[in-house]
Write an enzyme that holds these catalytic residues in place. Structure first.
Site, PDB file in Angstrom:
ATOM      1  CB  SER A  69      -1.105  -0.010   1.220  1.00  6.62           C
ATOM      2  OG  SER A  69      -0.200   0.374   2.307  1.00  6.62           O
TER       3      SER A  69
ATOM      4  CB  SER B  33       0.262   3.361   4.776  1.00  8.73           C
ATOM      5  OG  SER B  33       1.064   2.254   4.919  1.00  8.73           O
TER       6      SER B  33
ATOM      7  CE  LYS C  89       0.670   1.424   8.932  1.00 10.48           C
ATOM      8  NZ  LYS C  89       0.083   2.075   7.805  1.00 10.48           N
TER       9      LYS C  89
ATOM     10  CB  SER D 194      -1.081   6.004   7.428  1.00  9.93           C
ATOM     11  OG  SER D 194      -0.332   5.170   8.328  1.00  9.93           O
TER      12      SER D 194
END
Length: 283
Positions: free
Chosen positions: A86, A88, A143, A239
């Protein structure tokens, strides 16, 4: 149903290693005795062909066990590959990046059980962290570490505040995306510093302060509990992170992302491979 590759490696190692060990202890000595007896009786020996053949199952187990076991050790304790699915973490990581993750940066953990048995280090603010998603541990997330245990974290006006101090941002300009990232073209790109760790982030001035559905920081600062971490994506308005579902427990840590070894995005114009990203470090 998600394929559990670590469990497969453990099972395959136990199975092939067990077959090889049992044969070596119980059946191989008997085959040797039979071969010696046959030779003593004058049996003809054909070049390259043993008098008593090793079972095919044992032959395969003996051949595959070292390979499977080596992959298990490498993947469980040293380095593991992942693919970014993705946007994010744009612009640091793009959809289609294949990355390498250091598995011993935060301690050694048993495969499958994910139980730490050797302490080697802890996440630092600014690390790009791979972890098991707290709401679905079968899914891996990536992350950036924003808050450490005991930190007070706030996010307002597109700015991260750690213990009341704003994390500085140096504007870069308008972002220009390619392939799967073209949707972020025109977003504001800035260089953020987290305790000296500089990295690029994306925000949109017309987007809400929190991504849709995120309520964790809607009412102000929150304190990171002991043994947990607060994480956010670098693509701040796109996100699903700690602002939405809370903290990452230490038990869910997988490792620290450190390099991009391949990039393949079928939505890119021309070749799907971005050669310029191969070998890039992750900061």
């Amino acid at each position: 149903m998600t394929f559990d590759f670590p469990a497969f490696l453990v099972l395959a190692s136990v199975l092939t290693g067990g077959i090889w060990l049992i044969d070596a202890l119980l059946f191989a000595p008997r085959r040797r005795r039979l071969a010696e007896a046959a030779m003593a009786g004058g049996a003809r020996i054909d070049e390259g062909r043993p008098l008593v053949r090793e079972p095919v199952l044992v032959e395969y187990a003996r051949s595959f066990f070292p390979v499977i076991f080596a992959v298990l050790i490498l993947r469980s304790f040293i380095v593991e590959p992942f693919r970014i699915p993705s946007n994010s973490m744009m612009p640091t990581l793009l959809t289609g990046d294949f990355i390498l993750v250091n598995k011993f940066a935060y301690g050694l953990r048993l495969p499958v059980l994910n139980r730490k048995f050797v302490e080697l280090g802890e996440p630092r603010r600014g690390d790009v962290l791979v972890f098991k998603f707290p709401l679905d541990p079968k899914t891996d997330y990536i992350k950036r570490v924003i808050g450490l245990p005991g930190d007070e974290i706030d996010y307002r006006n597109k700015t991260v505040f750690v213990n009341g101090e704003p994390m500085g941002q140096l504007p870069i300009g308008a972002f220009s995306g390619e392939g799967s990232g073209t949707e972020m073209t025109g977003a504001r790109e800035a260089l953020e510093s987290l305790d000296g760790v500089e990295h690029r982030i994306l925000t949109r001035s017309n987007a809400p302060n929190l991504p849709f559905g995120c309520q964790k920081l809607a009412l102000g600062p929150i304190r990171v509990p002991p043994g947990h971490y607060f994480v956010m994506g670098d693509n701040r308005d796109n996100s699903n992170d700690s602002r939405c579902w809370g903290f990452v427990p230490d038990a869910n840590l997988v490792g620290k992302a450190f390099a991009i070894w391949m990039h393949w995005d079928s939505e890119r114009d021309g070749l799907p491979i971005a050669w310029s990203r191969l070998g890039d470090g992750i900061h």
